[in-house]
Every structure is written in C-alpha cells, then in structure tokens.
Design a protein around this motif. Structure first.
Motif, PDB file in Angstrom:
ATOM      1  N   PRO A   1      10.825  -2.097   0.094  1.00 36.61           N
ATOM      2  CA  PRO A   1      11.049  -2.456   1.501  1.00 36.61           C
ATOM      3  C   PRO A   1       9.944  -1.965   2.429  1.00 36.61           C
ATOM      4  CG  PRO A   1      12.636  -0.823   0.781  1.00 36.61           C
ATOM      5  CD  PRO A   1      11.855  -1.228  -0.425  1.00 36.61           C
ATOM      6  N   GLU A   2       9.217  -0.951   1.992  1.00 31.54           N
ATOM      7  CA  GLU A   2       8.048  -0.463   2.725  1.00 31.54           C
ATOM      8  C   GLU A   2       7.123   0.228   1.738  1.00 31.54           C
ATOM      9  OE1 GLU A   2       9.482   3.854   4.370  1.00 31.54           O
ATOM     10  OE2 GLU A   2       9.926   2.117   5.596  1.00 31.54           O
ATOM     11  N   TYR A   3       5.907   0.536   2.176  1.00 30.10           N
ATOM     12  CA  TYR A   3       4.916   1.177   1.303  1.00 30.10           C
ATOM     13  C   TYR A   3       5.520   2.438   0.702  1.00 30.10           C
ATOM     14  CZ  TYR A   3       0.399   2.921  -0.259  1.00 30.10           C
ATOM     15  OH  TYR A   3      -0.653   3.352  -1.018  1.00 30.10           O
ATOM     16  N   SER A   4       5.492   2.549  -0.633  1.00 23.19           N
ATOM     17  CA  SER A   4       6.166   3.683  -1.266  1.00 23.19           C
ATOM     18  C   SER A   4       5.310   4.465  -2.246  1.00 23.19           C
ATOM     19  CB  SER A   4       7.438   3.202  -1.974  1.00 23.19           C
ATOM     20  OG  SER A   4       7.101   2.377  -3.050  1.00 23.19           O
ATOM     21  N   LEU A   5       4.032   4.172  -2.314  1.00 23.81           N
ATOM     22  CA  LEU A   5       3.167   4.958  -3.180  1.00 23.81           C
ATOM     23  C   LEU A   5       2.817   6.267  -2.489  1.00 23.81           C
ATOM     24  CD1 LEU A   5       0.758   2.222  -4.580  1.00 23.81           C
ATOM     25  CD2 LEU A   5       2.879   3.075  -5.563  1.00 23.81           C
ATOM     26  N   ASP A   6       2.205   7.163  -3.226  1.00 20.47           N
ATOM     27  CA  ASP A   6       1.751   8.413  -2.624  1.00 20.47           C
ATOM     28  C   ASP A   6       0.800   8.110  -1.479  1.00 20.47           C
ATOM     29  OD1 ASP A   6       3.261   9.860  -4.416  1.00 20.47           O
ATOM     30  OD2 ASP A   6       1.624  10.024  -5.855  1.00 20.47           O
TER      31      ASP A   6
ATOM     32  N   ASP B   1      -8.029   6.542   2.968  1.00 22.45           N
ATOM     33  CA  ASP B   1      -8.401   6.005   4.279  1.00 22.45           C
ATOM     34  C   ASP B   1      -8.817   4.548   4.240  1.00 22.45           C
ATOM     35  OD1 ASP B   1      -7.825   8.388   5.487  1.00 22.45           O
ATOM     36  OD2 ASP B   1      -9.896   9.107   5.411  1.00 22.45           O
ATOM     37  N   ASP B   2      -9.352   4.089   3.123  1.00 22.67           N
ATOM     38  CA  ASP B   2      -9.829   2.709   3.068  1.00 22.67           C
ATOM     39  C   ASP B   2      -8.728   1.723   2.677  1.00 22.67           C
ATOM     40  OD1 ASP B   2      -9.622   3.588   0.465  1.00 22.67           O
ATOM     41  OD2 ASP B   2     -11.388   2.515  -0.217  1.00 22.67           O
ATOM     42  N   GLU B   3      -7.524   2.185   2.391  1.00 21.25           N
ATOM     43  CA  GLU B   3      -6.450   1.286   2.015  1.00 21.25           C
ATOM     44  C   GLU B   3      -5.809   0.652   3.237  1.00 21.25           C
ATOM     45  OE1 GLU B   3      -3.718   2.183  -1.154  1.00 21.25           O
ATOM     46  OE2 GLU B   3      -4.837   4.006  -1.538  1.00 21.25           O
ATOM     47  N   VAL B   4      -5.343  -0.547   3.068  1.00 21.11           N
ATOM     48  CA  VAL B   4      -4.691  -1.271   4.156  1.00 21.11           C
ATOM     49  C   VAL B   4      -3.387  -0.579   4.567  1.00 21.11           C
ATOM     50  CG1 VAL B   4      -3.373  -2.867   2.724  1.00 21.11           C
ATOM     51  CG2 VAL B   4      -4.220  -3.627   4.930  1.00 21.11           C
TER      52      VAL B   4
ATOM     53  N   ASN C   1      -2.324   1.337   8.062  1.00 21.27           N
ATOM     54  CA  ASN C   1      -1.815   0.645   9.234  1.00 21.27           C
ATOM     55  C   ASN C   1      -0.291   0.795   9.246  1.00 21.27           C
ATOM     56  OD1 ASN C   1      -0.566  -1.540  10.693  1.00 21.27           O
ATOM     57  ND2 ASN C   1      -2.558  -2.542  10.768  1.00 21.27           N
ATOM     58  N   ASP C   2       0.251   1.415  10.319  1.00 23.13           N
ATOM     59  CA  ASP C   2       1.690   1.673  10.385  1.00 23.13           C
ATOM     60  C   ASP C   2       2.527   0.407  10.286  1.00 23.13           C
ATOM     61  OD1 ASP C   2       1.481   4.413  10.514  1.00 23.13           O
ATOM     62  OD2 ASP C   2       1.436   4.467  12.706  1.00 23.13           O
ATOM     63  N   GLU C   3       2.071  -0.674  10.901  1.00 23.28           N
ATOM     64  CA  GLU C   3       2.830  -1.924  10.850  1.00 23.28           C
ATOM     65  C   GLU C   3       2.915  -2.453   9.421  1.00 23.28           C
ATOM     66  OE1 GLU C   3       2.534  -6.426  12.621  1.00 23.28           O
ATOM     67  OE2 GLU C   3       1.725  -4.796  13.830  1.00 23.28           O
TER      68      GLU C   3
ATOM     69  N   TYR D   1      -0.544  -3.744  -6.158  1.00 22.89           N
ATOM     70  CA  TYR D   1       0.452  -3.396  -5.144  1.00 22.89           C
ATOM     71  C   TYR D   1      -0.068  -3.926  -3.821  1.00 22.89           C
ATOM     72  CZ  TYR D   1       4.014  -0.395  -2.944  1.00 22.89           C
ATOM     73  OH  TYR D   1       5.096   0.077  -2.265  1.00 22.89           O
ATOM     74  N   LEU D   2       0.609  -4.937  -3.272  1.00 20.35           N
ATOM     75  CA  LEU D   2       0.081  -5.660  -2.120  1.00 20.35           C
ATOM     76  C   LEU D   2       1.107  -5.771  -0.999  1.00 20.35           C
ATOM     77  CD1 LEU D   2      -1.529  -8.558  -4.165  1.00 20.35           C
ATOM     78  CD2 LEU D   2      -2.745  -6.675  -3.054  1.00 20.35           C
ATOM     79  N   ALA D   3       0.591  -5.751   0.227  1.00 21.60           N
ATOM     80  CA  ALA D   3       1.429  -5.947   1.403  1.00 21.60           C
ATOM     81  C   ALA D   3       1.791  -7.414   1.539  1.00 21.60           C
ATOM     82  CB  ALA D   3       0.686  -5.477   2.659  1.00 21.60           C
ATOM     83  N   GLU D   4       2.903  -7.672   2.193  1.00 24.16           N
ATOM     84  CA  GLU D   4       3.328  -9.049   2.412  1.00 24.16           C
ATOM     85  C   GLU D   4       2.253  -9.872   3.119  1.00 24.16           C
ATOM     86  OE1 GLU D   4       7.669 -10.223   3.062  1.00 24.16           O
ATOM     87  OE2 GLU D   4       6.837 -10.145   5.098  1.00 24.16           O
ATOM     88  N   ALA D   5       1.527  -9.247   4.044  1.00 19.76           N
ATOM     89  CA  ALA D   5       0.472  -9.939   4.792  1.00 19.76           C
ATOM     90  C   ALA D   5      -0.684 -10.381   3.900  1.00 19.76           C
ATOM     91  CB  ALA D   5      -0.050  -9.034   5.905  1.00 19.76           C
TER      92      ALA D   5
END
Length: 105
Positions: A28-33, A37-40, A43-45, A67-71
């Motif tokens: 449901p949200e980012y859950s990795l450790d 800094d260079d990872e998407v 971004n809090d959103e 492991y990818l964001a919906e965007a």
C-alpha cells in the motif's frame, strides 16, 4: 484505505523504459528499508502511494524482480507478447492460482 490501480497477475509496462512486466505483489506504500537519495522513493507523495513487486526480463531473457511506484507503470493492453512468452505464461499462472479454490485443513 489506499486503492491500487493495478492487480496481482496483471501485465504492465514501465512508463519510461517500456519493459513488460507482471505484478506479483502490492504494497500500500513504500515498504523497503530506507531508500538511497537517488531513489524515487524519497518523494513523500510517491512513498505513500502503492508500490508494486514486478517481474520483468533482462536483456538476456532472465527474470528480474523490481520494485516500482504506481507512477512508474502503465497498463499493458495486449494479452499476448510473442517476443516475451514467459511473461504471458507467468501472468496466466498467477491469475489461475488466484482463481483456484484453496482447501483448508
């Protein structure tokens, strides 16, 4: 409650790179450790939107877990991909497993 745009067993494409993949799990949200800094994910959103465990093929045809964001994903409209039949088979297998009744002890 956060609604996800894609489902397990669905075929998707990476928005920028165009790689075909199959969703194997959803967070449901980012859950990795902690992300670097260079990872998407910094971004809090994006961190609070759904994230997907996706299997794609590398240039040698070997499966790679990403492991990818919906965007970062878009819906794949074709059901058959002669250039990557293993992705079609994986998607079909996952969908069949999700539909199969499970026996309980």
């Amino acid at each position: 409650m956060i609604a996800s745009k894609f489902g397990i067993g669905q075929q998707v494409r990476h928005s920028l790179l165009g790689y075909l993949g199959v969703i194997v799990d959803i967070d449901p949200e980012y859950s990795l450790d902690e992300p670097s800094d260079d990872e998407v994910a910094v971004n809090d959103e994006l961190r609070t939107s759904p994230w997907y465990h996706v299997v794609m093929e590398d240039d040698d045809g070997e499966p790679v877990h990403t492991y990818l964001a919906e965007a970062q994903l878009q819906n794949e409209t074709n059901d058959e991909h002669p250039e990557q039949p293993s992705m079609d088979e994986l998607a079909q297998t996952i969908r069949q497993q999700l539909q199969a009744p499970r026996l309980r002890n």
